[in-house]
Enzyme design. Sequence first.
Site, PDB file in Angstrom:
ATOM      1  CD  GLU A  80      -3.008   1.047   2.186  1.00 39.11           C
ATOM      2  OE1 GLU A  80      -2.843   0.270   3.139  1.00 39.11           O
ATOM      3  OE2 GLU A  80      -3.978   1.821   2.092  1.00 39.11           O
ATOM      4  CG  ASP A  81       1.460   2.879   3.298  1.00 36.65           C
ATOM      5  OD1 ASP A  81       0.469   3.183   2.628  1.00 36.65           O
ATOM      6  OD2 ASP A  81       1.429   2.669   4.520  1.00 36.65           O
TER       7      ASP A  81
END
Length: 315
Positions: A80-81
Site C-alpha cells: 500500500e505505502d
Amino acid sequence: MDDMTDRYRALEAVILGNYPGADLARIRAAYEYARMAHETQVRKDGTAYVTHPLATAEIAAEIGLDEDSLCAALLHDCIEDTEATHADIEKLFGKDVAEIVEGVTKLSKVPYSNKEEVQMENLRKMLIAMAKDIRVILIKIADRLHNMRTIEFQTEAKQREKALETMEMYAPIAHRLGMQKIKWELEDLSIRYLDPVACAEITEGLKLRHVEDEEFTKKVCSRITERLDENGIDGAIHGRTKHIYSIYRKMYGENKMLSEVLDLYAFRIIVNDIADCYNVLGYIHDMFRPIPGCFKDYIGTPKPNMYQSLHTNVI
Ligand code: MN
C-alpha cells in the site's frame, strides 16, 4: 547497537519464546526489506515508519502466529505505502506471504462508515477475507491494536473515527476469535476517545481504590488457594479488577455509580481436568454465596469458537 536493532531483537525474543522452530533468517530478511521500503517514511509521532510493522509483528508473535504471518506482519504496509509489489514480495517471501499482505492491503481500503449498509458491507468483506485465510484478519487486528495504542498523535476527528470502527468491528471480531485480552485492550483504548470524560472519571475512581482492590483480590486468591490445597487440587488462580469498558458498560447501561458496580473483580481458576472444574465450582459456591441465574456451563455447552469453562457470579 541502534534503537531499531534493539526493537528487532525484542521481536526475536518473543518469537523464540512462542515459536522456537521459526526460521529467524527469513523473518530478519522481511524486517530488512520493510525497513528499506519504508526508509523515507515517518509516523505521526516522529518515529521511523518501520516501528509500526515491527510492533504489529510483535503482537502477532505474542498471539503465536506462524512464520509466514510474522513475515507478512512486517511487510503488511509495503504494497500500500511503498514501491513494493505483490510480485516482489512473492518472489522473495513466497506465495502465502504475498497473499496475506495483499489481503491486509485490501481490508485497509474498505472505507468505514457508520451507515448501516456500508457497515454490513465491510463486515461481509472481513468475513470473506477470514474464510480465505484467517491470518489476514489476525494481522489486521494486530495492526489496529498498534494503531490504537499510538492514536494520541492523530487528529481528534481521526481518533473518533478509528475508535468507533474499532469498537464496532474489530473488538467484536477479536471476541469471536477468542482473543479476550486484545478485545479488552481495543475496547479500553476506544472508549477513551469515544467518551473521554466518563473514561477519565472511571480511571480516576479506580486509581483511588487501587490499593484496596489489590488487597481484596490477593485475599480472595489466597483463600481459594488454601481451599484447593486442602482438597489436593492443583490449580493456578488469577485475580483482576475488570477492565474499564466493562465497568463503563455497567455504569452507563445500568445507570450506576462506580461504588455501586458490584462485579468489579474477576477470578480465573485453571485446573488439570474437567472433573476438577466442577469440584472447584462446588468449593467456590460453598465459600461464597452464588447469585442465582448467573451460572454458565460452557463445558457442557461450549461456545461456537470452542471456548470451554464454567462461569459463576458470587457475593
Ligand atoms: Mn499498518
